[in-house]
Design an enzyme around this catalytic site. Structure first.
Site, short mmCIF file in Angstrom:
data_model
loop_
_atom_site.label_atom_id
_atom_site.label_comp_id
_atom_site.label_asym_id
_atom_site.label_seq_id
_atom_site.Cartn_x
_atom_site.Cartn_y
_atom_site.Cartn_z
N PRO A 57 0.69 0.33 4.26
CG PRO A 57 -0.46 1.31 2.49
CD PRO A 57 -0.34 0.04 3.27
CB CYS A 58 3.15 3.75 7.63
SG CYS A 58 3.11 4.82 9.08
CD GLN A 59 1.49 7.66 1.79
OE1 GLN A 59 0.36 7.31 1.52
NE2 GLN A 59 2.28 8.26 0.91
#
Length: 343
Positions: free
Chosen positions: A87-89
Site C-alpha cells: 500500500p502506498c501512502q
C-alpha cells in the site's frame, strides 16, 4: 475452448520440483498474484491482514496465508522470490512528503523483507500514479533496492496486453541480481464478452437491477462528467478497470450489464471474477461486499501468470535477451512522457 475454460485449466496451482523455488507474497490479498506464480509451479507463502482475503487464499492455493499485520520487524521463512503490492501512502497530513519515513506506507516493510531474505528476484506492483505524481517516491524506492545489489526494470503495463479482459494499468517493478526484463506483450485481445459468455445475458430473482431513481442518478452523473459513452459493460472490448468502488458501490460508476430489454443489472461476483481472469473454481470468502473488495484489490491472475512465467524463464536461463535500460534512464523516459502529455 472458451476463454473461461482455458483459464480454469491454465491457472491450476502445482509445484514444479525441478524449479524448487519459494515465493513470499506480501500484502497478498486473496491471492491473485500468488495464483499466477503457483500456476507456474512456484511454492508460495502469503501474508495478509484482512481475515476474509486470507481465508480465500487458503481455500484456493496450495501455499499457506499468514493472517497478520506486517511490520518492519516481521520475520519470514527462507524464500527465493519476494513479491507483493505494498500500500502506498507517501503523503502525510499537511502535505509533507515523508516517503520511506511514512509509517502508513507499505514500502518500508517490503524493503525490510528484501534485506532480511536477500531473494534472487523481487517484484512489486502499484497504481500508475507512482510513475507520475509520485515518481519521486518510486525513485526513492528503486535507489534503496539498487543499493542492495539489484538491477531494476519497470514499466507501466496494461493487463489487457496479457490476456486479461480488462483495461487495467499497473506499474510493475522487477529486480534481480542479474539483469532482467519485463514480459513482452501478448498479441491477443480478450473481450468482456469472451470472458462472460452467456453469463452476461442471464438473470434471476436474486439479480440486482437498477431502480428508476438509480437510472435517473446515472443519467445525471454521465451528463455532469461529460461521458460520451454510457458506463455500461461493452462485450466487444475489454472492460474498464475494476475497483472496489465500482463493484461494491458508487451507482454512477458501477459495473453493470445492459440487457436487451434496456434494464441495467449490476454484475455478479462471478462475473467480476471472470473479468479479473479468476478461474470459476476459485471461491471467495466473506460477505458479498468482502468478495467484491477482494476482486477489486487483486492482481489479475492471468496477468500474474505472465509476470511469473517471465521470472521463471529468467531463473531457468531461457528468457529472451534484450537490453534493459537503467532505472534512472527508464524514469527519465516517463518524466518526458508526462511533460508531453501535460502540454
Amino acid at each position: 475452448m472458451e476463454y473461461w475454460e482455458e483459464i480454469n485449466e491454465k491457472l491450476k496451482p502445482w509445484v514444479d520440483t525441478a524449479l524448487n523455488k519459494t515465493v513470499v507474497d506480501l500484502f497478498a490479498g486473496c491471492g491473485g498474484l500468488s495464483l499466477g506464480f503457483e500456476a507456474n509451479g512456484f511454492k508460495t507463502i502469503g501474508y495478509e491482514m484482512d481475515t476474509q482475503a486470507s481465508i480465500t487464499y487458503g481455500k484456493n492455493l496450495i501455499g499457506d496465508c499468514i493472517n497478520e499485520k506486517l511490520t518492519i520487524e516481521s520475520e519470514y521463512p527462507k524464500a527465493d522470490i519476494v513479491i507483493g503490492g505494498p500500500p502506498c501512502q507517501p503523503f502525510s497530513v499537511g502535505g509533507k512528503q515523508l516517503g520511506l519515513k511514512d509509517s502508513r506506507d507499505g514500502f518500508p516493510i517490503f524493503l525490510s523483507a528484501i534485506k532480511r531474505l536477500d531473494p534472487d528476484v523481487l517484484l512489486f506492483e502499484n497504481v500508475r500514479g507512482m510513475l507520475y505524481k509520485n515518481k519521486w517516491y518510486l525513485k526513492e524506492v528503486i535507489e534503496e533496492l539498487e543499493k542492495l545489489g539489484y538491477y531494476i526494470s519497470y514499466s507501466l503495463l496494461n493487463a489487457k496486453h496479457y490476456e486479461v479482459p480488462q483495461n487495467r494499468e499497473r506499474v510493475i517493478v522487477v529486480g534481480s541480481k542479474q539483469r532482467i526484463n519485463l514480459p513482452r506483450k501478448v498479441n491477443r485481445k480478450v473481450t468482456a464478452g469472451d470472458a462472460l459468455g452467456e453469463l452476461a445475458f442471464q438473470f434471476d430473482e436474486k439479480s440486482k437491477f437498477f431502480t428508476e431513481s438509480m437510472d435517473i442518478y446515472v443519467a445525471k452523473y454521465e451528463k455532469a462528467s461529460k461521458c460520451i459513452n454510457p458506463r455500461d459493460l461493452y462485450l466487444d472490448r475489454p472492460a474498464r478497470t475494476l475497483t472496489c468502488r465500482n463493484l461494491a458501490g458508487a451507482t454512477g460508476d458501477m459495473h453493470r450489464v445492459r440487457l436487451k430489454d434496456g434494464r441495467r443489472r449490476r454484475i455478479t461476483v462471478r462475473e467480476a471474477a471472470r473479468l479479473q481472469s479468476f478461474p470459476d473454481w476459485f471461491e471467495f470468502s466473506g460477505t458479498e461486499t468482502n468478495q467484491y473488495n477482494q476482486i477489486g484489490n487483486a492482481v489479475a491472475p492471468n496477468f500474474a501468470y505472465h509476470l511469473a512465467s517471465n521470472i521463471k524463464d529468467h531463473l531457468m536461463g531461457t528468457a529472451n535477451s534484450e537490453y534493459v535500460l537503467s532505472a534512472n534512464d527508464q524514469l527519465k523516459l516517463f518524466e518526458n512522457e508526462a511533460v508531453y502529455q501535460s502540454r
